[in-house]
Scaffold this motif. Structure first.
Motif, PDB file in Angstrom:
ATOM      1  N   ARG A 136      34.880  31.314  39.817  1.00  0.00           N
ATOM      2  CA  ARG A 136      34.438  32.514  40.525  1.00  0.00           C
ATOM      3  C   ARG A 136      35.082  33.791  39.965  1.00  0.00           C
ATOM      4  O   ARG A 136      34.561  34.886  40.166  1.00  0.00           O
ATOM      5  CB  ARG A 136      34.806  32.426  42.013  1.00  0.00           C
ATOM      6  CG  ARG A 136      34.020  31.405  42.792  1.00  0.00           C
ATOM      7  CD  ARG A 136      34.003  31.768  44.272  1.00  0.00           C
ATOM      8  NE  ARG A 136      33.343  33.038  44.488  1.00  0.00           N
ATOM      9  CZ  ARG A 136      32.025  33.211  44.538  1.00  0.00           C
ATOM     10  NH1 ARG A 136      31.226  32.183  44.400  1.00  0.00           N
ATOM     11  NH2 ARG A 136      31.502  34.400  44.736  1.00  0.00           N
ATOM     12  N   CYS A 137      36.221  33.632  39.279  1.00  0.00           N
ATOM     13  CA  CYS A 137      36.994  34.798  38.831  1.00  0.00           C
ATOM     14  C   CYS A 137      36.208  35.605  37.793  1.00  0.00           C
ATOM     15  O   CYS A 137      35.641  35.046  36.857  1.00  0.00           O
ATOM     16  CB  CYS A 137      38.321  34.324  38.231  1.00  0.00           C
ATOM     17  SG  CYS A 137      39.339  35.664  37.614  1.00  0.00           S
ATOM     18  N   ILE A 138      36.188  36.947  37.982  1.00  0.00           N
ATOM     19  CA  ILE A 138      35.542  37.812  36.987  1.00  0.00           C
ATOM     20  C   ILE A 138      36.591  38.451  36.072  1.00  0.00           C
ATOM     21  O   ILE A 138      36.245  39.245  35.211  1.00  0.00           O
ATOM     22  CB  ILE A 138      34.668  38.904  37.645  1.00  0.00           C
ATOM     23  CG1 ILE A 138      35.489  39.800  38.585  1.00  0.00           C
ATOM     24  CG2 ILE A 138      33.497  38.286  38.386  1.00  0.00           C
ATOM     25  CD1 ILE A 138      34.739  41.026  39.084  1.00  0.00           C
ATOM     26  N   ALA A 139      37.856  38.136  36.311  1.00  0.00           N
ATOM     27  CA  ALA A 139      38.974  38.670  35.511  1.00  0.00           C
ATOM     28  C   ALA A 139      39.016  40.194  35.529  1.00  0.00           C
ATOM     29  O   ALA A 139      39.132  40.830  34.501  1.00  0.00           O
ATOM     30  CB  ALA A 139      38.913  38.148  34.082  1.00  0.00           C
ATOM     31  N   CYS A 140      38.931  40.749  36.754  1.00  0.00           N
ATOM     32  CA  CYS A 140      39.028  42.217  36.882  1.00  0.00           C
ATOM     33  C   CYS A 140      40.480  42.669  36.816  1.00  0.00           C
ATOM     34  O   CYS A 140      40.747  43.863  36.717  1.00  0.00           O
ATOM     35  CB  CYS A 140      38.397  42.675  38.193  1.00  0.00           C
ATOM     36  SG  CYS A 140      39.211  42.043  39.667  1.00  0.00           S
ATOM     37  N   LYS A 141      41.399  41.743  36.921  1.00  0.00           N
ATOM     38  CA  LYS A 141      42.842  41.980  36.805  1.00  0.00           C
ATOM     39  C   LYS A 141      43.436  42.723  38.008  1.00  0.00           C
ATOM     40  O   LYS A 141      44.569  43.171  37.953  1.00  0.00           O
ATOM     41  CB  LYS A 141      43.181  42.718  35.495  1.00  0.00           C
ATOM     42  CG  LYS A 141      42.659  41.980  34.262  1.00  0.00           C
ATOM     43  CD  LYS A 141      42.757  42.821  33.003  1.00  0.00           C
ATOM     44  CE  LYS A 141      42.039  42.178  31.845  1.00  0.00           C
ATOM     45  NZ  LYS A 141      40.605  42.421  31.821  1.00  0.00           N
ATOM     46  N   SER A 142      42.669  42.865  39.077  1.00  0.00           N
ATOM     47  CA  SER A 142      43.204  43.519  40.280  1.00  0.00           C
ATOM     48  C   SER A 142      44.400  42.737  40.829  1.00  0.00           C
ATOM     49  O   SER A 142      45.390  43.327  41.251  1.00  0.00           O
ATOM     50  CB  SER A 142      42.146  43.574  41.383  1.00  0.00           C
ATOM     51  OG  SER A 142      40.996  44.200  40.934  1.00  0.00           O
ATOM     52  N   CYS A 143      44.278  41.411  40.814  1.00  0.00           N
ATOM     53  CA  CYS A 143      45.341  40.580  41.391  1.00  0.00           C
ATOM     54  C   CYS A 143      46.650  40.725  40.626  1.00  0.00           C
ATOM     55  O   CYS A 143      47.732  40.695  41.216  1.00  0.00           O
ATOM     56  CB  CYS A 143      44.900  39.128  41.432  1.00  0.00           C
ATOM     57  SG  CYS A 143      44.303  38.507  39.854  1.00  0.00           S
ATOM     58  N   THR A 144      46.550  40.908  39.291  1.00  0.00           N
ATOM     59  CA  THR A 144      47.784  41.039  38.504  1.00  0.00           C
ATOM     60  C   THR A 144      48.512  42.323  38.877  1.00  0.00           C
ATOM     61  O   THR A 144      49.727  42.391  38.821  1.00  0.00           O
ATOM     62  CB  THR A 144      47.501  41.030  36.983  1.00  0.00           C
ATOM     63  OG1 THR A 144      46.665  42.145  36.666  1.00  0.00           O
ATOM     64  CG2 THR A 144      46.820  39.756  36.542  1.00  0.00           C
ATOM     65  N   GLN A 145      47.746  43.341  39.268  1.00  0.00           N
ATOM     66  CA  GLN A 145      48.373  44.596  39.698  1.00  0.00           C
ATOM     67  C   GLN A 145      48.868  44.499  41.132  1.00  0.00           C
ATOM     68  O   GLN A 145      49.871  45.106  41.496  1.00  0.00           O
ATOM     69  CB  GLN A 145      47.359  45.748  39.595  1.00  0.00           C
ATOM     70  CG  GLN A 145      47.136  46.262  38.192  1.00  0.00           C
ATOM     71  CD  GLN A 145      48.382  46.879  37.593  1.00  0.00           C
ATOM     72  OE1 GLN A 145      49.290  47.290  38.306  1.00  0.00           O
ATOM     73  NE2 GLN A 145      48.437  46.926  36.275  1.00  0.00           N
ATOM     74  N   ALA A 146      48.135  43.752  41.958  1.00  0.00           N
ATOM     75  CA  ALA A 146      48.475  43.703  43.384  1.00  0.00           C
ATOM     76  C   ALA A 146      49.710  42.850  43.663  1.00  0.00           C
ATOM     77  O   ALA A 146      50.427  43.100  44.621  1.00  0.00           O
ATOM     78  CB  ALA A 146      47.300  43.159  44.170  1.00  0.00           C
ATOM     79  N   CYS A 147      49.954  41.843  42.833  1.00  0.00           N
ATOM     80  CA  CYS A 147      51.064  40.916  43.096  1.00  0.00           C
ATOM     81  C   CYS A 147      52.412  41.597  42.839  1.00  0.00           C
ATOM     82  O   CYS A 147      52.686  42.019  41.719  1.00  0.00           O
ATOM     83  CB  CYS A 147      50.937  39.682  42.204  1.00  0.00           C
ATOM     84  SG  CYS A 147      52.339  38.568  42.388  1.00  0.00           S
ATOM     85  N   PRO A 148      53.271  41.689  43.841  1.00  0.00           N
ATOM     86  CA  PRO A 148      54.571  42.339  43.618  1.00  0.00           C
ATOM     87  C   PRO A 148      55.541  41.478  42.805  1.00  0.00           C
ATOM     88  O   PRO A 148      56.594  41.945  42.404  1.00  0.00           O
ATOM     89  CB  PRO A 148      55.089  42.571  45.038  1.00  0.00           C
ATOM     90  CG  PRO A 148      54.393  41.588  45.881  1.00  0.00           C
ATOM     91  CD  PRO A 148      53.069  41.300  45.231  1.00  0.00           C
TER      92      PRO A 148
END
Lengths: 215, 316
Positions: A84-96
C-alpha cells in the motif's frame, strides 16, 4: 507488545539477526546498535544500545501515513504493508526516533515490525532469540504475569524522547543519555528543568494510569 | 519536494489572480486579456506540480492512482491530494469557458466557487509539512498562511511576467498594459508587506523558545525552535534566507515597484523590463522560500543524527 532492553547486556549480533531475518539491504537498518565507550584508558568499557521503532501507543507515523500502509495491529505492533505504501516519506519525517527508512530495493517505507511474521506463528522476534544474554525481552505488557510486565514494574526503566508524548513501548534498563540519544545529547532541555529521572517517573505514572483504565 | 510546493502554491495563486482579474474585467476591460491569459497558465502549472509530486514518490504509479490508495483522512496528504484532484477538472473547465467564450457569467460564478479550492491548494502545502509535528520549523500556526500569501504573490508575479512577455513578443503592444501593471504593482506592495510581517512573526515565534505542554500534561518540552531559528537566520541557510527570501524575493520587488510609481515618466521606456525583473525576482524568492523551509526541516528536536547515517565501527 513491547520490548525491554538491558543496555549493559546487549550484543552487536541482534543487529545481524534482524538484518538476516528480514533481508534488510545494505545501508539501512531496522535495528541500529549504537556503540558507547566510557571511561579513560586503560579503564574503559564499551556498551551497546539498541535503537529501533518504539511501537508507540500514539504513533505519529500512523497518523501521517496517507494510505494507512502503517497501521497498529490488535496486539499493539506497529506494522507496515509495503503493497500500500506510496513512499511519500511523510512517516520518515514524522517519526521522532528516525526509525523508518526507505528500502532501496522495494522503494517503500520499512522499519522494525517486531518480526510480526514470527509472532503470528508463536515465535519470538529474531533479536530476542539470538541474544545469549537475554538482553532483549519481548512480550505483552497487558499480561501482568508476563516477564516483561514484571521487569517494567520492578526496575528503573526509561524510554527515548518521552516528552514527545508518543508513549513508546521500548523500555531501557540501566540506560543513560549517551545510550538513548544517537549523538549523546541531553534527553531534555536544561531550560525546562525537567530531569531524566522526573521524565521516567512521569512515563511510569502515565503507563500505570493507562493500565488502570484498561483493567 | 520544494518544486511541488512551489508549483502547487503558484497554481493556486494564479487561479485566484485570474478570477480576481476576471471580476475586475466587468468594469475595467483592460483586465480581460490578462485574466484570460492567466487562466490558461493555471492548468499546466498545476500539472507540473502533480508531476513533481509523482516523481517525488517512491511508487509514483500508486500516487497517480491515489483514489484507490488514499485511505487515511486524518492525513493532510490525502486531503491535499483530493483537493488537487478536484481542482484539475474545474480549472480545465474554467480555461475552456474562456477559450470558447461560452458564457461570461457562468465562468465568473465557477471561478468564484473554485477559488477557495485553489486557495486551499496553496494553503495546504504548509499544512502538509506541519503534519510532521516534531520538526520545529514546520509550524502549523505560521506555515500555511505564509505559503498561501507566497502563492498569491508568486501567482501575481507569474501572471505579470507572462503578460509582459506576451505584450512584448506575442502581440502588438496595447496602451492598456501600463494600467494593468500599475494595479499589479499595488497588489505586489500589499502582499510583499504581508509576507514580511508573517516572516517577522514566524521568526519571533521561533526565537522566543516556545515551550509546549504535551498531550499528557506531564511534560513541558522545548521544541527546538530556537535551534531552528538559528539554523535559518544565522546558520547554513542564513544566506538563502537573508539574500534570497528577504532580499531577492521581497525587498528588490518592493523597491522596483516604488521606482515604477515614483519615477513613472522617466522610466516609461523601460517599464516592461523593470517589471520583468521584478516578477522574476519574486518568483526566485518564492522558490528560495520553499527551499529554506524544506531543508530547515532537517533539524528535529532535539537535534539528532539519523541512525541510518551513523557509521557503525567495525570489530568490537
Amino acid at each position: 507488545m513491547s520490548f525491554v532492553i538491558f543496555i549493559k547486556r546487549i550484543f552487536h549480533r541482534v543487529y545481524v539477526a534482524c538484518k538476516a531475518e528480514n533481508d534488510v539491504p545494505v545501508g539501512v537498518n531496522r535495528t541500529w546498535v549504537k556503540y558507547i565507550e566510557k571511561g579513560e584508558f586503560p579503564h574503559t568499557k564499551r556498551f551497546f544500545s539498541v535503537m529501533r521503532c518504539n511501537h508507540c501507543e500514539d504513533a505519529p507515523c500512523i497518523t501521517i501515513c496517507p494510505t494507512s500502509a502503517l497501521y497498529k495491529r490488535p496486539d499493539g505492533i506497529v506494522d507496515f504493508n509495503n503493497e500500500r505504501c506510496i513512499a511519500c516519506k511523510s512517516c520518515t519525517q514524522a517519526c521522532p526516533y528516525d526509525a523508518i527508512y526507505i528500502d532501496p530495493e522495494t522503494h517503500t517505507a520499512a522499519k522494525c515490525n517486531y518480526c510480526a511474521h514470527r509472532v503470528d506463528v508463536g515465535l519470538k522476534p529474531a533479536c530476542v532469540i539470538v541474544c545469549p544474554t537475554e538482553a532483549i525481552v519481548a512480550g505483552d505488557l497487558d499480561d501482568p504475569i508476563s516477564k516483561i510486565s514484571q521487569l517494567v514494574a520492578g526496575n528503573q526503566v526509561t524510554v527515548r524522547k518521552p516528552e514527545k508524548g508518543t508513549i513508546p513501548n521500548v523500555f531501557y534498563i540501566e540506560s543513560d543519555n549517551a545510550s538513548l540519544v544517537p549523538n549523546g545529547f541531553l534527553l531534555v532541555d536544561k531550560e525546562s528543568g525537567v530531569t531524566s529521572s522526573r521524565v521516567v517517573q512521569a512515563v511510569k505514572k502515565k503507563f500505570q494510569f493507562k493500565k488502570r483504565v484498561k483493567n | 519536494m520544494l518544486e511541488e510546493f512551489f508549483f502547487g502554491g503558484l497554481s493556486g495563486g494564479l487561479f485566484v489572480i485570474a478570477v480576481a482579474a476576471d471580476l475586475l474585467g466587468i468594469k475595467f476591460k483592460q483586465f480581460e486579456k490578462f485574466a484570460r491569459m492567466t487562466s490558461y497558465l493555471v492548468l499546466p502549472v498545476l500539472a507540473l506540480a502533480g508531476a513533481f509530486i509523482a516523481f517525488h514518490l517512491g511508487k509514483p504509479e500508486r500516487g497517480i492512482l491515489f483514489p484507490f490508495f488514499f485511505k487515511n483522512y486524518d492525513s493532510w496528504l490525502v486531503i491535499g491530494g483530493w483537493s488537487v484532484g478536484l481542482a484539475v477538472p474545474l480549472v480545465a473547465t474554467y480555461a475552456a469557458l474562456w477559450y470558447y467564450k461560452i458564457n461570461a457569467t457562468i465562468r465568473r460564478v465557477l471561478g468564484v466557487i473554485v477559488s477557495p479550492i485553489l486557495g486551499f491548494v496553496s494553503f495546504y502545502t504548509g499544512l502538509l509539512l506541519s503534519g510532521a509535528m516534531f520538526v520545529p520549523l514546520w509550524s502549523q500556526e505560521y506555515l500555511p498562511y505564509l505559503f498561501l500569501n507566497s502563492g498569491v504573490l508568486t501567482g501575481l508575479a507569474g501572471s505579470g511576467l507572462m503578460y509582459v512577455l506576451y505584450q512584448n513578443f506575442g502581440s502588438s503592444k496595447s496602451e492598456e498594459s501600463s494600467g494593468v501593471l500599475r494595479i499589479i504593482g499595488y497588489a505586489i506592495i500589499f502582499f510583499v508587506l504581508v509576507e514580511l510581517f508573517e516572516l517577522q512573526r514566524f521568526m519571533d515565534h521561533l526565537s522566543s523558545n516556545p515551550v509546549k505542554i504535551d498531550n499528557s500534561g506531564y511534560f513541558v518540552a522545548p521544541n527546538g525552535s530556537v535551534m531552528a531559528y538559528e539554523y535559518v537566520t544565522q546558520g547554513v541557510l542564513a544566506p538563502w534566507f537573508w539574500w534570497g527570501i528577504i532580499g531577492l524575493g521581497l525587498t528588490i520587488p518592493l523597491i522596483l515597484t516604488f521606482i515604477e510609481m515614483i519615477f513613472n515618466k522617466v522610466i516609461q521606456p523601460y517599464v516592461d523590463w523593470i517589471s520583468g525583473v521584478k516578477f522574476a525576482s519574486i518568483l526566485s524568492g518564492g522558490i528560495i522560500l520553499r527551499f529554506v523551509i524544506v531543508w530547515g526541516g532537517e533539524l528535529k528536536a532535539p537535534l539528532t543524527v539519523i541512525p541510518q547515517l551513523n557509521q557503525i565501527p567495525f570489530g568490537g
